[in-house]
Design a protein around this motif. Sequence first.
Motif, PDB file in Angstrom:
ATOM      1  N   ALA A 123       0.849  -1.191   0.000  1.00  0.00           N
ATOM      2  CA  ALA A 123       0.000   0.000   0.000  1.00  0.00           C
ATOM      3  C   ALA A 123       0.883   1.239   0.000  1.00  0.00           C
ATOM      4  O   ALA A 123       1.688   1.446   0.921  1.00  0.00           O
ATOM      5  N   PHE A 124       0.774   2.034  -1.055  1.00  0.00           N
ATOM      6  CA  PHE A 124       1.485   3.299  -1.197  1.00  0.00           C
ATOM      7  C   PHE A 124       0.485   4.441  -1.053  1.00  0.00           C
ATOM      8  O   PHE A 124      -0.731   4.232  -1.129  1.00  0.00           O
ATOM      9  N   ASP A 125       0.989   5.647  -0.919  1.00  0.00           N
ATOM     10  CA  ASP A 125       0.089   6.803  -0.894  1.00  0.00           C
ATOM     11  C   ASP A 125      -0.574   7.031  -2.251  1.00  0.00           C
ATOM     12  O   ASP A 125      -1.585   7.736  -2.334  1.00  0.00           O
ATOM     13  N   ASP A 126       0.001   6.442  -3.316  1.00  0.00           N
ATOM     14  CA  ASP A 126      -0.569   6.624  -4.655  1.00  0.00           C
ATOM     15  C   ASP A 126      -1.143   5.332  -5.228  1.00  0.00           C
ATOM     16  O   ASP A 126      -1.312   5.203  -6.437  1.00  0.00           O
ATOM     17  N   GLY A 127      -1.475   4.363  -4.360  1.00  0.00           N
ATOM     18  CA  GLY A 127      -2.141   3.174  -4.853  1.00  0.00           C
ATOM     19  C   GLY A 127      -1.661   1.900  -4.189  1.00  0.00           C
ATOM     20  O   GLY A 127      -0.984   1.927  -3.159  1.00  0.00           O
ATOM     21  N   VAL A 128      -2.022   0.765  -4.795  1.00  0.00           N
ATOM     22  CA  VAL A 128      -1.677  -0.531  -4.235  1.00  0.00           C
ATOM     23  C   VAL A 128      -1.152  -1.447  -5.334  1.00  0.00           C
ATOM     24  O   VAL A 128      -1.451  -1.281  -6.515  1.00  0.00           O
ATOM     25  N   GLY A 129      -0.356  -2.422  -4.920  1.00  0.00           N
ATOM     26  CA  GLY A 129       0.080  -3.481  -5.802  1.00  0.00           C
ATOM     27  C   GLY A 129       0.027  -4.799  -5.058  1.00  0.00           C
ATOM     28  O   GLY A 129       0.227  -4.841  -3.839  1.00  0.00           O
ATOM     29  N   PHE A 130      -0.281  -5.878  -5.775  1.00  0.00           N
ATOM     30  CA  PHE A 130      -0.269  -7.196  -5.140  1.00  0.00           C
ATOM     31  C   PHE A 130       0.144  -8.239  -6.173  1.00  0.00           C
ATOM     32  O   PHE A 130      -0.043  -8.072  -7.375  1.00  0.00           O
ATOM     33  N   ARG A 131       0.737  -9.313  -5.676  1.00  0.00           N
ATOM     34  CA  ARG A 131       1.146 -10.399  -6.558  1.00  0.00           C
ATOM     35  C   ARG A 131       1.127 -11.724  -5.819  1.00  0.00           C
ATOM     36  O   ARG A 131       1.029 -11.788  -4.584  1.00  0.00           O
ATOM     37  N   TYR A 132       1.270 -12.799  -6.613  1.00  0.00           N
ATOM     38  CA  TYR A 132       1.302 -14.159  -6.092  1.00  0.00           C
ATOM     39  C   TYR A 132       2.740 -14.659  -6.105  1.00  0.00           C
ATOM     40  O   TYR A 132       3.464 -14.501  -7.099  1.00  0.00           O
ATOM     41  N   GLU A 133       3.150 -15.313  -5.005  1.00  0.00           N
ATOM     42  CA  GLU A 133       4.435 -16.001  -4.943  1.00  0.00           C
ATOM     43  C   GLU A 133       4.129 -17.445  -4.544  1.00  0.00           C
ATOM     44  O   GLU A 133       3.709 -17.704  -3.418  1.00  0.00           O
ATOM     45  N   CYS A 134       4.314 -18.365  -5.498  1.00  0.00           N
ATOM     46  CA  CYS A 134       3.810 -19.724  -5.330  1.00  0.00           C
ATOM     47  C   CYS A 134       4.922 -20.757  -5.315  1.00  0.00           C
ATOM     48  O   CYS A 134       5.947 -20.601  -5.994  1.00  0.00           O
TER      49      CYS A 134
END
Length: 680
Positions: A123-134
């Motif tokens: 979570a950043f002040d300018d948005g979000v990023g998410f990913r999978y690590e499998c």
Amino acid sequence: MKINSFFLAALVVAAVSSCAPRTSVSSPDGRITVRFLLEEGVPYYCVDVDGEPLVAASRLGLEAEEADLSGGFTLRSSRVTSHSETWHQPWGENKEVTDRHRELKVRLKGSEGGVVMDLVFRAFDDGVGFRYECGVPSVDTVHLERELTGFNFAYDAPSWSIPGDFNSYEHLYRKMPLSELRDANTPLTMKFSGDLYASVHEAAIVNYPEMVLHSGGGTSFKAVLAPQQQIHRQKGEPVRGFDRKTVAVLPSSFRTPWRTIQVAHSAVGLVNSSLILNLNEPCAIDDVSWIHPMKYIGVWWGMHLGIESWGGEGHGATTERAIEYIDFAAANNIQGVLFEGWNDAWRGSDALPDFDFTRPAKDYDVEKVAAYAREKGIFLITHNETGGNFLRFEEQLDRTLDWDASLGIHAMKTGYAGGGLYGNVPKHSQMGVVHFQKVVEAAAAREIMVDAHETIKASGLRRTWPNFMTRECVRGMEYNGWSSGNPPSHTVTLPYTRLLSGPVDYTPGVFDLLYECTRGKPQLRSWGTPGDGCREHTTLSKQIANWVILYSPMQMACDLIENYDGHPAFQFFRDFDPDCDASEALQGEVGEWIVVGRRAGDRFFLGASTDETGRDISQPLSFLRPGVSYTATCYCDAPDSHWESNPTAYQILTRTVTSADTLDLHLAPGGGAAVTFIPE
């Protein structure tokens, strides 16, 4: 606002109540919150902004042949960490970048086979990023069939996007409500009520297919990955489709690109976001001193106008023409020259079977041209057009790049004109992604910079591989040379959409707006000639402004040099420096208008442009350094300028300004303004 009916009707109704704090993370400023939940073994996420839902509970997971990565999970652990740093890049809109985020890592255990899935949210002040690590320890290879990631937007909103095409980004942008959108490539940009803007994209695409978005009903969307192979079936009428079984072949331990949602409270806030870059790995090149932003010209536009050719009659890239362009560059503070069509056996639409990427045309003495460019201190930009035959390029890649380096050529443009890649491989598939990355890394090993056309979309990898200077991936200038062209709104939509992903080689800068240079000259091709009504859909001042607005560290003045020679307005390009230190989008609205300021050393540059609507803009100059007086030279629309009826009218105005002043600009319909600020 009408809340998403799909969200209200599905099982996520129950999930929303439990979307309260089982595991969550908020941005450093506390305005954006990502929440994770697990319902009956199935993972979901949701995003709130200022306490209100932006993304309602949305599905997560993957489907693979060897293991269940979609459900049956138990929560093993979760951890929240914080990160803050300022890092520097050798070039970019801003050479100094701040990365402040908080990270939530959730570890899930599968029901069988020792499967582990980490879901990483930032979570950043300018948005979000998410990913999978499998991790699937029971096998050596995972055949990925589908990604289940959803984006269930809580409200309807106007959106700007291009279709979800797996082979091309060369489309005009569509403005339509999310609820009417069927498919889209990313960045997909939206404007919600209350001045909330958001854009969905992806970061760090490595060894993984591109994601597009398909409608799931209402304002809900799901990720769809580019397939490995395009198939053609002949049964009655031909049907063109995709084999959707296996979309990626991955090692047993793998991670996906980041899925990103940029968030801002103004349209220009999206433009100023550094989220995509921050989600990429640090620079992988130890010595970057050989990487140089540049201005360039080239033998290119004449082919699109039909008065020169890539080969045969009217060949443009001759030795004589090359020397002329190099001399012009050296005399006009331009660092590079591109020559398309220098190769033997290339004809503009296909390459002959014996095509060799080191064999010049008979009337192009490559050794003489390269030596002359070195003598004049000019970068020679070679052009390697593959026609989509990526396997042939790979076979010759090492030999070609070694040959380039031996001639002192340290900049390369690549092309993949046509539909998909050779063998019915979609350009944006895993195989395409791997190929494009292979080229960039091989080029880096020889200290060669890359400008790629018809390639995979930008995802911030320029941070890791800064020799990947720029790319096309857009409906660019050439469409104005042989089609109905790009409307005035196109280039004021791109900063809020395509350019959110990274630099664009749009190739701006046409001065002969009505193509008078083609009159009386034979057309060397039959398709879409300027005689069919082709022309530019801007004023001259907007063409100049686009050098500032449409960011690229390799910025082209695309017109024939005869149209620049002696033209007073070309002084802007002589003064302009694409190697900027800092940039800021100052004001504007998606698809309507924009003002951008950039600093390079002690000089500042400003570009402003508008759509079909003329407008008057007041721009405070507070971005200038306080206490310094600047000579401001404005290349502006004339009072009677109009993109359609009087595009060539312009004026050059000069005054002394400081950071305390305000600049009033009149932008004609389809017009613009470009300003240099030089310290006195």
